[in-house]
Design an enzyme around this catalytic site. Structure first.
Site, PDB file in Angstrom:
ATOM      1  N   HIS A  77      16.633   2.666 -16.899  1.00 22.52           N
ATOM      2  CA  HIS A  77      15.190   3.179 -16.660  1.00 22.52           C
ATOM      3  C   HIS A  77      15.039   4.289 -17.709  1.00 22.52           C
ATOM      4  O   HIS A  77      15.444   5.238 -17.232  1.00 22.52           O
ATOM      5  CB  HIS A  77      14.875   3.422 -15.305  1.00 22.52           C
TER       6      HIS A  77
ATOM      7  N   GLY B 137      13.910  11.593  -4.792  1.00 23.28           N
ATOM      8  CA  GLY B 137      13.732  12.319  -3.276  1.00 23.28           C
ATOM      9  C   GLY B 137      12.385  12.606  -3.021  1.00 23.28           C
ATOM     10  O   GLY B 137      12.147  13.140  -2.019  1.00 23.28           O
TER      11      GLY B 137
ATOM     12  N   ASP C 194      18.748   6.508 -14.788  1.00 24.72           N
ATOM     13  CA  ASP C 194      17.379   7.000 -14.791  1.00 24.72           C
ATOM     14  C   ASP C 194      17.366   7.983 -16.230  1.00 24.72           C
ATOM     15  O   ASP C 194      18.602   8.897 -16.077  1.00 24.72           O
ATOM     16  CB  ASP C 194      17.100   7.912 -13.714  1.00 24.72           C
TER      17      ASP C 194
ATOM     18  N   ASP D   6      10.662   1.325  -7.353  1.00 21.23           N
ATOM     19  CA  ASP D   6      11.548   2.289  -7.771  1.00 21.23           C
ATOM     20  C   ASP D   6      10.975   3.647  -7.110  1.00 21.23           C
ATOM     21  O   ASP D   6       9.998   4.106  -7.677  1.00 21.23           O
ATOM     22  CB  ASP D   6      11.839   2.504  -9.075  1.00 21.23           C
ATOM     23  N   GLY D   7      11.540   4.298  -6.264  1.00 19.77           N
ATOM     24  CA  GLY D   7      11.323   5.714  -5.687  1.00 19.77           C
ATOM     25  C   GLY D   7      10.839   5.757  -4.127  1.00 19.77           C
ATOM     26  O   GLY D   7       9.941   4.955  -3.945  1.00 19.77           O
TER      27      GLY D   7
ATOM     28  N   HIS E 252      21.493   1.899 -11.230  1.00 17.40           N
ATOM     29  CA  HIS E 252      20.376   2.483 -11.998  1.00 17.40           C
ATOM     30  C   HIS E 252      20.282   3.701 -12.590  1.00 17.40           C
ATOM     31  O   HIS E 252      20.790   4.512 -11.987  1.00 17.40           O
ATOM     32  CB  HIS E 252      19.175   2.446 -10.642  1.00 17.40           C
TER      33      HIS E 252
HETATM   34  C1  DX5 Z   1      12.279   8.444 -10.155  1.00 11.33           C
HETATM   35  C2  DX5 Z   1      13.455   7.553 -10.878  1.00 11.33           C
HETATM   36  C3  DX5 Z   1      13.842   6.914  -9.553  1.00 11.33           C
HETATM   37  C4  DX5 Z   1      14.429   7.819  -8.422  1.00 11.33           C
HETATM   38  C5  DX5 Z   1      14.974   7.040  -7.076  1.00 11.33           C
HETATM   39  O1  DX5 Z   1      11.906   9.163 -11.516  1.00 11.33           O
HETATM   40  O2  DX5 Z   1      13.196   6.796 -11.509  1.00 11.33           O
HETATM   41  O3  DX5 Z   1      14.786   6.015 -10.120  1.00 11.33           O
HETATM   42  O4  DX5 Z   1      15.653   8.786  -8.899  1.00 11.33           O
HETATM   43  O5  DX5 Z   1      15.597   7.938  -6.461  1.00 11.33           O
HETATM   44  P1  DX5 Z   1      15.039   8.167  -4.784  1.00 11.33           P
HETATM   45  O6  DX5 Z   1      15.380   6.762  -4.401  1.00 11.33           O
HETATM   46  O7  DX5 Z   1      15.356   9.204  -4.387  1.00 11.33           O
HETATM   47  O8  DX5 Z   1      13.251   8.046  -4.570  1.00 11.33           O
HETATM   48 ZN    ZN Z   2      14.434   4.919 -11.842  1.00  9.17          ZN
END
Ligand code: DX5
Ligand code: ZN
Length: 209
Positions: free
Chosen positions: A62, A141, A31, A172-173, A29
């Site tokens: 994303h 996080g 970001d 996601d998250g 993924h």
């Molecule tokens: C948040 C991001 C996510 C996030 C996922 O803005 O889109 O993809 O980094 O990370 P964790 O699993 O740490 O929430």
């Molecule tokens: Zn994301």
């Protein structure tokens, strides 16, 4: 359950991407943050593109970007399966969906925690994936918002109402081995900090399957 792994919180992306390549995770993924749609900003594409040589996994991109067009052109040149844009942006979403499809890449549409799910209805016939944000986009996080479970159920109801059954629901998250219990109606989960903690990434992935 498919698992897409975010390396946003990684302090050594080449090392982590190499390690993740040895696991059975389904996607990496990616970001992308522009400093406008969200406060933070990720490294420029010129640097970002170099770290993908460390993985053969397909990418799930994303775009947390107010004006995604230029990012679509760039990320379409990588080993990309999905490009996801946000429904909240003030751009022509239909045009962007067509642009992603012109590259034969699957289209994702993401919704933030406080966005009404009815906002995605006009686009449902044209998309392949819905990315339900279970935290406010912008950083890794964070703590999983438990009402996301209900949101996913409502989206499933919309699918029934509109007779759609091939759109993937990704969340996601804040996903970890505890909050995964709220994700059982999803087809895919995206997890970052939970997977990268400890030294056995495969074991962490297994706990989400
Ligand atoms: C948040 C991001 C996510 C996030 C996922 O803005 O889109 O993809 O980094 O990370 P964790 O699993 O740490 O929430
Ligand atoms: Zn994301």
């Amino acid at each position: 359950m498919k698992v897409s792994v975010s390396f946003l919180t990684s302090d050594n992306a080449p090392r982590d991407l190499k390690l993740l390549n040895e696991t059975d995770c389904d996607y990496i993924h990616v970001d992308v943050m522009d400093g406008k749609f969200v406060k933070n900003k990720t490294m420029p594409f010129s640097e970002m593109k170099n770290i993908y040589k460390y993985t053969d996994k397909r990418l799930d991109v994303h775009l947390m970007c107010a004006d995604p067009e230029k990012y679509i052109h760039k990320y379409a040149s990588l080993n990309t399966e999905y490009i996801t844009i946000h429904v909240e942006i003030n751009e022509d979403i239909n045009k962007l969906i067509k642009l992603i499809k012109s590259y034969s890449i699957k289209v994702g549409l993401s919704i933030k925690p406080n966005t009404n799910i009815r906002d995605i209805i006009p686009y449902l016939p044209y998309i392949d994936l819905i990315l339900v944000m279970s935290v406010e986009p912008g950083e890794g996080g964070q703590t999983f918002i438990t009402s996301s479970e209900e949101k996913v159920k409502e989206i499933r109801k919309l699918f029934e109402e509109y007779n759609l059954n091939d759109i993937v629901i990704n969340i996601d998250g804040g996903v970890n081995d505890d909050t995964i219990k709220y994700c059982r109606d999803c087809d895919m989960v995206t997890a970052g900090s939970y997977i990268l903690e400890g030294d056995n990434y495969q074991k962490n992935i297994d706990s989400l399957r």
